[in-house]
Design a protein around this motif. Structure first.
Motif, PDB file in Angstrom:
ATOM      1  N   PRO A 164       0.846  -1.205   0.000  1.00 29.37           N
ATOM      2  CA  PRO A 164       0.000   0.000   0.000  1.00 29.37           C
ATOM      3  C   PRO A 164       0.881   1.255   0.000  1.00 29.37           C
ATOM      4  O   PRO A 164       2.038   1.227   0.440  1.00 29.37           O
ATOM      5  N   ASN A 165       0.332   2.342  -0.480  1.00 25.61           N
ATOM      6  CA  ASN A 165       1.098   3.589  -0.633  1.00 25.61           C
ATOM      7  C   ASN A 165       1.763   4.069   0.641  1.00 25.61           C
ATOM      8  O   ASN A 165       2.888   4.557   0.601  1.00 25.61           O
ATOM      9  N   HIS A 166       1.082   3.952   1.782  1.00 27.84           N
ATOM     10  CA  HIS A 166       1.697   4.474   3.006  1.00 27.84           C
ATOM     11  C   HIS A 166       2.997   3.740   3.341  1.00 27.84           C
ATOM     12  O   HIS A 166       3.923   4.322   3.897  1.00 27.84           O
ATOM     13  N   LEU A 167       3.108   2.474   2.956  1.00 29.16           N
ATOM     14  CA  LEU A 167       4.351   1.747   3.203  1.00 29.16           C
ATOM     15  C   LEU A 167       5.420   2.069   2.148  1.00 29.16           C
ATOM     16  O   LEU A 167       6.607   1.985   2.422  1.00 29.16           O
ATOM     17  N   LYS A 168       4.992   2.445   0.977  1.00 26.73           N
ATOM     18  CA  LYS A 168       5.947   2.860  -0.059  1.00 26.73           C
ATOM     19  C   LYS A 168       6.539   4.225   0.269  1.00 26.73           C
ATOM     20  O   LYS A 168       7.508   4.654  -0.346  1.00 26.73           O
ATOM     21  N   ASN A 169       5.941   4.927   1.245  1.00 25.53           N
ATOM     22  CA  ASN A 169       6.477   6.206   1.722  1.00 25.53           C
ATOM     23  C   ASN A 169       7.309   6.041   2.986  1.00 25.53           C
ATOM     24  O   ASN A 169       7.949   6.973   3.429  1.00 25.53           O
ATOM     25  N   ASP A 170       7.267   4.881   3.573  1.00 31.74           N
ATOM     26  CA  ASP A 170       7.974   4.606   4.815  1.00 31.74           C
ATOM     27  C   ASP A 170       9.444   4.324   4.488  1.00 31.74           C
ATOM     28  O   ASP A 170       9.758   3.342   3.818  1.00 31.74           O
ATOM     29  N   LEU A 171      10.338   5.196   4.959  1.00 32.41           N
ATOM     30  CA  LEU A 171      11.748   5.074   4.595  1.00 32.41           C
ATOM     31  C   LEU A 171      12.393   3.772   5.074  1.00 32.41           C
ATOM     32  O   LEU A 171      13.239   3.211   4.380  1.00 32.41           O
ATOM     33  N   GLU A 172      11.982   3.278   6.225  1.00 31.81           N
ATOM     34  CA  GLU A 172      12.536   2.002   6.701  1.00 31.81           C
ATOM     35  C   GLU A 172      12.167   0.878   5.731  1.00 31.81           C
ATOM     36  O   GLU A 172      13.008   0.053   5.367  1.00 31.81           O
ATOM     37  N   ASN A 224       7.338   5.627  -3.736  1.00 34.90           N
ATOM     38  CA  ASN A 224       6.443   6.765  -3.971  1.00 34.90           C
ATOM     39  C   ASN A 224       7.222   8.078  -4.020  1.00 34.90           C
ATOM     40  O   ASN A 224       8.335   8.188  -3.509  1.00 34.90           O
ATOM     41  N   HIS A 225       6.591   9.065  -4.594  1.00 39.68           N
ATOM     42  CA  HIS A 225       7.206  10.375  -4.800  1.00 39.68           C
ATOM     43  C   HIS A 225       7.721  10.979  -3.493  1.00 39.68           C
ATOM     44  O   HIS A 225       8.845  11.489  -3.437  1.00 39.68           O
ATOM     45  N   LYS A 226       6.909  10.919  -2.457  1.00 42.13           N
ATOM     46  CA  LYS A 226       7.294  11.511  -1.165  1.00 42.13           C
ATOM     47  C   LYS A 226       8.586  10.867  -0.642  1.00 42.13           C
ATOM     48  O   LYS A 226       9.494  11.566  -0.191  1.00 42.13           O
ATOM     49  N   ARG A 251      10.844   9.321  -2.422  1.00 45.15           N
ATOM     50  CA  ARG A 251      11.935   9.684  -3.336  1.00 45.15           C
ATOM     51  C   ARG A 251      12.543  11.024  -2.936  1.00 45.15           C
ATOM     52  O   ARG A 251      13.755  11.198  -2.928  1.00 45.15           O
ATOM     53  N   GLN A 252      11.663  11.984  -2.626  1.00 46.01           N
ATOM     54  CA  GLN A 252      12.142  13.304  -2.219  1.00 46.01           C
ATOM     55  C   GLN A 252      12.973  13.204  -0.950  1.00 46.01           C
ATOM     56  O   GLN A 252      14.019  13.861  -0.829  1.00 46.01           O
ATOM     57  N   GLU A 253      12.537  12.400  -0.007  1.00 49.71           N
ATOM     58  CA  GLU A 253      13.288  12.219   1.247  1.00 49.71           C
ATOM     59  C   GLU A 253      14.651  11.582   0.979  1.00 49.71           C
ATOM     60  O   GLU A 253      15.657  11.987   1.560  1.00 49.71           O
ATOM     61  N   ILE A 254      14.675  10.607   0.112  1.00 50.08           N
ATOM     62  CA  ILE A 254      15.939   9.933  -0.226  1.00 50.08           C
ATOM     63  C   ILE A 254      16.899  10.918  -0.892  1.00 50.08           C
ATOM     64  O   ILE A 254      18.092  10.965  -0.553  1.00 50.08           O
ATOM     65  N   ILE A 255      16.392  11.715  -1.796  1.00 49.29           N
ATOM     66  CA  ILE A 255      17.235  12.722  -2.471  1.00 49.29           C
ATOM     67  C   ILE A 255      17.796  13.704  -1.453  1.00 49.29           C
ATOM     68  O   ILE A 255      18.979  14.051  -1.485  1.00 49.29           O
ATOM     69  N   LYS A 256      16.960  14.151  -0.501  1.00 51.04           N
ATOM     70  CA  LYS A 256      17.437  15.072   0.551  1.00 51.04           C
ATOM     71  C   LYS A 256      18.544  14.423   1.368  1.00 51.04           C
ATOM     72  O   LYS A 256      19.571  15.048   1.644  1.00 51.04           O
ATOM     73  N   LEU A 257      18.319  13.171   1.763  1.00 40.82           N
ATOM     74  CA  LEU A 257      19.316  12.476   2.568  1.00 40.82           C
ATOM     75  C   LEU A 257      20.630  12.323   1.799  1.00 40.82           C
ATOM     76  O   LEU A 257      21.705  12.557   2.349  1.00 40.82           O
TER      77      LEU A 257
END
Length: 169
Positions: free
Chosen positions: A127-135, A152-154, A156-162
């Motif tokens: 589900p989408n909420h788990l595709k946004n979970d960084l762990e 998910n997009h959200k 991806r943005q977090e990964i790019i920031k990290l």
């Protein structure tokens, strides 16, 4: 006895040619592993017409998943779709079987992390909420980098920031 063998052979040939005609077969035939296997081998949708007993049979369903397709799980019993031990075996045979796991399994983060360690591409079925979970995302990507296609997009943005912040250090 010879006549019965000939009838059985003819029945199997008929089922191979017309696998969805399993719908019109007697309960006895829809419970016959050999007949159902041949029908499902020709068209996995035929499993929808199998007996409820076969839809609950763990070993038979695993055989179908391994030799035909993980899509078979969508027509299996609800009990099997909730059975974690069974699902671990099914996913190893064909990862697309996870697509048909019960919702309670798909949102069980602890279980998800466990299977992602063996197959990161399962991420595509979450589900989408788990595709946004960084762990969850990092566990999947650590096992198989190609899992990044399903992030998910959200996230991806977090990964790019990290990654960007890491380069500054």
């Amino acid at each position: 006895m010879t006549q019965k063998i000939n009838i059985d052979k003819k029945l199997l040939e008929f089922i191979k040619l017309n696998p969805l005609d399993l719908e019109y077969a007697s309960e006895e035939l829809r419970n016959n592993k050999e007949i159902v296997f041949e029908a499902v081998k020709e068209n996995y949708f035929a499993f929808v017409f199998a007996s409820e007993e076969l839809k609950k049979d763990k070993e038979f369903v695993l055989k179908l998943i391994a030799e035909v397709s993980g899509y078979v799980l969508q027509y299996a019993s609800e009990e099997l779709k909730k059975d974690k031990e069974f699902l671990l075996k099914a996913i190893k045979k064909d990862d697309c079987s996870f697509k048909y796991a019960s919702l309670e399994i798909k949102i069980d983060k602890e279980f998800i992390l466990k299977i992602l360690k063996d197959n990161g591409l399962i991420l595509r079925y979450l589900p989408n909420h788990l595709k946004n979970d960084l762990e969850v995302v990092f566990t999947a990507m650590k096992q198989n980098w190609d899992a990044c296609k399903y992030v998910n997009h959200k996230a991806r943005q977090e990964i790019i920031k990290l990654l960007t912040n890491r380069e500054k250090i």
